[in-house]
Scaffold this motif. Sequence first.
Motif, short mmCIF file in Angstrom:
data_model
loop_
_atom_site.label_atom_id
_atom_site.label_comp_id
_atom_site.label_asym_id
_atom_site.label_seq_id
_atom_site.Cartn_x
_atom_site.Cartn_y
_atom_site.Cartn_z
N MET A 154 35.32 39.13 36.33
CA MET A 154 36.69 39.58 36.56
C MET A 154 37.16 40.48 35.42
SD MET A 154 40.10 37.28 37.30
CE MET A 154 39.78 36.26 35.87
N ARG B 173 47.34 40.14 36.68
CA ARG B 173 46.53 41.00 37.55
C ARG B 173 45.06 40.90 37.19
NH1 ARG B 173 50.29 46.49 37.13
NH2 ARG B 173 52.02 45.73 38.42
N VAL C 101 38.23 41.18 40.89
CA VAL C 101 37.06 40.31 40.92
C VAL C 101 35.94 41.00 41.67
CG1 VAL C 101 36.18 38.06 41.63
CG2 VAL C 101 38.54 38.27 40.80
N ARG D 271 37.84 42.75 44.88
CA ARG D 271 39.11 42.32 45.48
C ARG D 271 40.13 42.09 44.36
NH1 ARG D 271 35.79 37.85 45.52
NH2 ARG D 271 36.66 35.94 44.56
N ARG E 217 43.34 40.36 42.52
CA ARG E 217 43.86 39.00 42.34
C ARG E 217 45.19 39.09 41.59
NH1 ARG E 217 40.73 34.25 38.89
NH2 ARG E 217 42.46 32.78 38.79
N GLU F 169 48.05 36.62 40.40
CA GLU F 169 48.56 35.26 40.20
C GLU F 169 48.54 34.95 38.71
OE1 GLU F 169 44.42 32.78 40.80
OE2 GLU F 169 45.66 33.20 42.56
N MET G 67 47.15 33.47 35.66
CA MET G 67 45.75 33.16 35.41
C MET G 67 45.61 32.18 34.26
SD MET G 67 44.04 36.91 35.77
CE MET G 67 44.44 37.95 37.17
#
Length: 548
Positions: free
Chosen positions: A254, A262, A265, A273, A275, A277, A279
């Motif tokens: 990642m 942000r 991955v 893709r 991501r 959330e 982290m």
Amino acid sequence: MKRSLFIRRTGKALATSRAILALVFLLALWIDPVQPARSLTAGFAVLTVYLAWSILLVAIAWRSWWLDFRLSAIVHGIDILAFIGAVYITETGRGDFSSPFMAFVVFLLIFSAMRWGWAAVLRTAVALVVANSLAGVLLTTLHLDIDIYRFGRRQSYMVVLSIIMVWLGVERRRPLLPPLPEPGGIPGERRDRVLANALSHVRTSLQARGAALAVVRDEEPWLDVVKDIDGTITTDRIGPNEIAEDISHVSDPMLFNRPSGRGIVLGDDGAMRARMERMELPLATYCGVDEGLLASFVTADGHGQLLVWGASDLGVDDLSPVRTLAREIGLAIDREDMAALAQSAAVSDIRQSLARDLHDSVAQFLAGTLFRLEALRRWIREGNDPSHEIDGMKEALRREQAQLRVMIDRLRRGEEGDRKTDLVEELESLLGEIGHHWHITTRLVAEERPLSVSIHLAYELRQVVREAVANAVRHGHCRTVEVQLAMEEAGALRILISDDGEGFPKTTGVMRPRSISERIETLGGRIAVSNSDPGAVLDIDLPIRIAA
């Protein structure tokens, strides 16, 4: 030396190339205003807007890897529509060599390959063929000038180029990286050096400011964190905590920015893709890193994570190399651990072999010498001359000393497995020596002479016979020992060692001698021990592949 500006920087290279193509297209129309055959105003308008859009994308690519990645699909769709529209608005019916058609086709296919791989190239090729076909149908329906022959040729070119680019897209997902450097030292004793060299290699390969490795073993309560910051290596050993728990869960590599939540991955299929959330990245928190690359790897007895930060120009292109580097580090750790295990096993084997050799030779010889000294004392008390027996003992000591020197040479130089010797001659000589030493009668019965075997096997069988005779005399009180050698049809060397002693006690049963059993099993053979009338019998079979 600084690396090239666009190495591993796909987004910036593609954005800049797009802007250059749009600018060249617009300049070509402006320099040769006669070229547009369908709509000069519409052509200038479309290309001017597209050029402005391309310049904006250049700014985005140079400032934010996150926006560059997130907008890539939308940008790609706009590229296809703008390209098809601009080409058919601005070109003449016969403008074959002045048309930018093929240049834009190549750009769009390369964009797909560098962004998403071969599957995206295939989808882009289908979209281009469909869009170009619809444009051709539309022009024909509107009765506008179109060359059907050139139209079909363009479709064929696109198919051929697409096939080539699909192949290139597949190959691009296999990054070519220099192998991890091999540290100096003895394999199995350089784990720390392996980790330090791997970190230095990662940091210099990605031109990063720092890199860290966290490795946890499944059976140990702590984990090791090794950091390389600007060439300075530090190692921390910390107890079980959230870092160890996070490392135990293998995740895809990642590219992350923790403050903004942000990340991008890279999956095993090569697809990326986004991501978005909050982290929880314990290793990054421990190292104080807000933005960087993180990749997991698995070892034979644990897990690990590789963290890289401070690269001058992080981007999605770094995901595939960092995954490959992480896997290489895991394999390097496994190789080192396997070498340590092999080294430990080799040391254990040497210790066991040395113990057997000392037991079967020196210990048994000393036991026999004690027997002879007791007999010599009685001989002297009876008034007999001890000179002959003393000379015999001196000669036996010289022979044993020679055998010890042979054993020491074997330990120093290793086994001489390729050299051959006659087993019959070796055992005849040995039986004569130990018969005289133990004051017993020995016989060798051999059906085949000479019997050529490796020096290593001859040495092992000498030790077996030496131990068997010593046991028969000391525990069975025998007076005669016979050794039989025979090559069986089943492809095995059979050895029978029998004596006329008391055999094994009936109360305890027959027990296999440990030292002899270990030797025979190491050679891949089998041994059976039984009582006879009188004495005991050792029945040994060795495979011909070893005896030959």
